[in-house]
Design a protein around this motif. Structure first.
Motif, PDB file in Angstrom:
ATOM      1  N   ALA A   1       0.833  -1.203   0.000  1.00  0.00           N
ATOM      2  CA  ALA A   1       0.000   0.000   0.000  1.00  0.00           C
ATOM      3  C   ALA A   1       0.871   1.257   0.000  1.00  0.00           C
ATOM      4  O   ALA A   1       0.571   2.229  -0.696  1.00  0.00           O
ATOM      5  CB  ALA A   1      -0.928   0.005   1.207  1.00  0.00           C
ATOM      6  N   LEU A   2       1.946   1.245   0.764  1.00  0.00           N
ATOM      7  CA  LEU A   2       2.840   2.408   0.797  1.00  0.00           C
ATOM      8  C   LEU A   2       3.559   2.599  -0.538  1.00  0.00           C
ATOM      9  O   LEU A   2       3.759   3.730  -0.979  1.00  0.00           O
ATOM     10  CB  LEU A   2       3.858   2.257   1.923  1.00  0.00           C
ATOM     11  N   ILE A   3       3.942   1.496  -1.156  1.00  0.00           N
ATOM     12  CA  ILE A   3       4.601   1.582  -2.463  1.00  0.00           C
ATOM     13  C   ILE A   3       3.647   2.181  -3.495  1.00  0.00           C
ATOM     14  O   ILE A   3       4.015   3.091  -4.249  1.00  0.00           O
ATOM     15  CB  ILE A   3       5.089   0.189  -2.921  1.00  0.00           C
ATOM     16  N   THR A   4       2.410   1.702  -3.503  1.00  0.00           N
ATOM     17  CA  THR A   4       1.430   2.189  -4.480  1.00  0.00           C
ATOM     18  C   THR A   4       1.112   3.651  -4.255  1.00  0.00           C
ATOM     19  O   THR A   4       1.067   4.443  -5.197  1.00  0.00           O
ATOM     20  CB  THR A   4       0.146   1.347  -4.392  1.00  0.00           C
ATOM     21  N   GLN A   5       0.894   4.042  -3.009  1.00  0.00           N
ATOM     22  CA  GLN A   5       0.535   5.427  -2.726  1.00  0.00           C
ATOM     23  C   GLN A   5       1.696   6.380  -2.964  1.00  0.00           C
ATOM     24  O   GLN A   5       1.482   7.551  -3.260  1.00  0.00           O
ATOM     25  CB  GLN A   5       0.023   5.550  -1.301  1.00  0.00           C
ATOM     26  N   SER A   6       2.906   5.888  -2.854  1.00  0.00           N
ATOM     27  CA  SER A   6       4.060   6.747  -3.114  1.00  0.00           C
ATOM     28  C   SER A   6       4.278   6.986  -4.604  1.00  0.00           C
ATOM     29  O   SER A   6       4.917   7.962  -4.975  1.00  0.00           O
ATOM     30  CB  SER A   6       5.325   6.125  -2.519  1.00  0.00           C
ATOM     31  N   ARG A   7       3.768   6.116  -5.438  1.00  0.00           N
ATOM     32  CA  ARG A   7       3.970   6.261  -6.882  1.00  0.00           C
ATOM     33  C   ARG A   7       2.981   7.212  -7.524  1.00  0.00           C
ATOM     34  O   ARG A   7       3.189   7.656  -8.648  1.00  0.00           O
ATOM     35  CB  ARG A   7       3.820   4.902  -7.563  1.00  0.00           C
ATOM     36  N   LEU A   8       1.889   7.520  -6.836  1.00  0.00           N
ATOM     37  CA  LEU A   8       0.824   8.312  -7.440  1.00  0.00           C
ATOM     38  C   LEU A   8       0.763   9.706  -6.823  1.00  0.00           C
ATOM     39  O   LEU A   8       1.456  10.009  -5.857  1.00  0.00           O
ATOM     40  CB  LEU A   8      -0.516   7.595  -7.251  1.00  0.00           C
ATOM     41  N   MET A   9      -0.082  10.556  -7.368  1.00  0.00           N
ATOM     42  CA  MET A   9      -0.254  11.919  -6.856  1.00  0.00           C
ATOM     43  C   MET A   9      -1.241  11.907  -5.700  1.00  0.00           C
ATOM     44  O   MET A   9      -2.328  12.472  -5.775  1.00  0.00           O
ATOM     45  CB  MET A   9      -0.777  12.828  -7.962  1.00  0.00           C
ATOM     46  N   LEU A  10      -0.872  11.239  -4.623  1.00  0.00           N
ATOM     47  CA  LEU A  10      -1.749  11.115  -3.464  1.00  0.00           C
ATOM     48  C   LEU A  10      -1.106  11.781  -2.255  1.00  0.00           C
ATOM     49  O   LEU A  10       0.096  11.991  -2.199  1.00  0.00           O
ATOM     50  CB  LEU A  10      -2.022   9.637  -3.171  1.00  0.00           C
ATOM     51  N   LEU A  11      -1.931  12.065  -1.260  1.00  0.00           N
ATOM     52  CA  LEU A  11      -1.461  12.771  -0.071  1.00  0.00           C
ATOM     53  C   LEU A  11      -0.958  11.847   1.025  1.00  0.00           C
ATOM     54  O   LEU A  11      -0.305  12.307   1.958  1.00  0.00           O
ATOM     55  CB  LEU A  11      -2.609  13.618   0.498  1.00  0.00           C
ATOM     56  N   GLU A  12      -1.244  10.568   0.930  1.00  0.00           N
ATOM     57  CA  GLU A  12      -0.966   9.673   2.047  1.00  0.00           C
ATOM     58  C   GLU A  12       0.509   9.537   2.356  1.00  0.00           C
ATOM     59  O   GLU A  12       0.909   9.490   3.522  1.00  0.00           O
ATOM     60  CB  GLU A  12      -1.587   8.292   1.789  1.00  0.00           C
ATOM     61  N   SER A  13       1.356   9.433   1.341  1.00  0.00           N
ATOM     62  CA  SER A  13       2.788   9.269   1.610  1.00  0.00           C
ATOM     63  C   SER A  13       3.374  10.519   2.254  1.00  0.00           C
ATOM     64  O   SER A  13       4.239  10.425   3.125  1.00  0.00           O
ATOM     65  CB  SER A  13       3.542   8.916   0.335  1.00  0.00           C
ATOM     66  N   VAL A  14       2.887  11.693   1.867  1.00  0.00           N
ATOM     67  CA  VAL A  14       3.330  12.936   2.504  1.00  0.00           C
ATOM     68  C   VAL A  14       2.864  12.972   3.946  1.00  0.00           C
ATOM     69  O   VAL A  14       3.617  13.341   4.857  1.00  0.00           O
ATOM     70  CB  VAL A  14       2.805  14.156   1.718  1.00  0.00           C
ATOM     71  N   LEU A  15       1.620  12.559   4.196  1.00  0.00           N
ATOM     72  CA  LEU A  15       1.068  12.523   5.546  1.00  0.00           C
ATOM     73  C   LEU A  15       1.836  11.549   6.425  1.00  0.00           C
ATOM     74  O   LEU A  15       2.188  11.869   7.572  1.00  0.00           O
ATOM     75  CB  LEU A  15      -0.415  12.144   5.489  1.00  0.00           C
ATOM     76  N   ILE A  16       2.141  10.371   5.912  1.00  0.00           N
ATOM     77  CA  ILE A  16       2.900   9.376   6.688  1.00  0.00           C
ATOM     78  C   ILE A  16       4.296   9.885   6.994  1.00  0.00           C
ATOM     79  O   ILE A  16       4.785   9.738   8.124  1.00  0.00           O
ATOM     80  CB  ILE A  16       2.923   8.032   5.919  1.00  0.00           C
ATOM     81  N   PHE A  17       4.956  10.497   6.019  1.00  0.00           N
ATOM     82  CA  PHE A  17       6.298  11.018   6.254  1.00  0.00           C
ATOM     83  C   PHE A  17       6.311  12.072   7.351  1.00  0.00           C
ATOM     84  O   PHE A  17       7.136  12.018   8.264  1.00  0.00           O
ATOM     85  CB  PHE A  17       6.878  11.588   4.964  1.00  0.00           C
ATOM     86  N   PHE A  18       5.401  13.024   7.291  1.00  0.00           N
ATOM     87  CA  PHE A  18       5.396  14.078   8.297  1.00  0.00           C
ATOM     88  C   PHE A  18       4.902  13.590   9.649  1.00  0.00           C
ATOM     89  O   PHE A  18       5.270  14.151  10.678  1.00  0.00           O
ATOM     90  CB  PHE A  18       4.629  15.294   7.814  1.00  0.00           C
ATOM     91  N   ASN A  19       4.088  12.542   9.682  1.00  0.00           N
ATOM     92  CA  ASN A  19       3.735  11.919  10.968  1.00  0.00           C
ATOM     93  C   ASN A  19       4.977  11.256  11.575  1.00  0.00           C
ATOM     94  O   ASN A  19       5.184  11.328  12.790  1.00  0.00           O
ATOM     95  CB  ASN A  19       2.621  10.892  10.804  1.00  0.00           C
TER      96      ASN A  19
END
Length: 111
Positions: free
Chosen positions: A91-109
């Protein structure tokens, strides 16, 4: 891009600003309607720059997880295990490849 303020309930405002920074760095002028999922992007949409910052945030989440486990005074082996779990999570790999907010949110968390 267009200097228009709007409130979007789809995620944190800082995540949208990070994506807007990627678009700004890629030369995006804001003249594309994001009104239909699966629509073809026009030539003025710099897809690579819009995907760059979420991909970078997803990639930097792995060493961040390693450092957090070390700061919690666990062993290097446990820290490597946590980083490996972050690295291979689909899930993290997929969300990091696309224009999504989740990977940015996880990184800053994690930060």
């Amino acid at each position: 891009m267009k200097q228009i303020f709007f409130l979007d309930d789809s995620g944190p405002p800082f995540g949208h600003m990070v994506l807007a920074l990627g678009g700004y760095l890629g030369g995006f002028d804001g003249n594309f309607l994001w009104n239909r999922i699966g629509a073809e992007y026009s030539s003025n949409v710099p897809v690579w720059s819009l995907r760059l910052l979420p991909a970078l945030a997803g990639a930097l989440s792995v060493p961040m997880a390693y450092q957090i486990v070390l700061e919690l005074h666990f062993s290097h082996c446990a820290a490597m295990g946590a980083a490996l779990l972050m690295l291979i999570e689909n899930a993290l790999i997929t969300q990091s490849r696309l224009m999504l907010l989740e990977s940015v949110l996880i990184f800053f968390n994690l930060l």
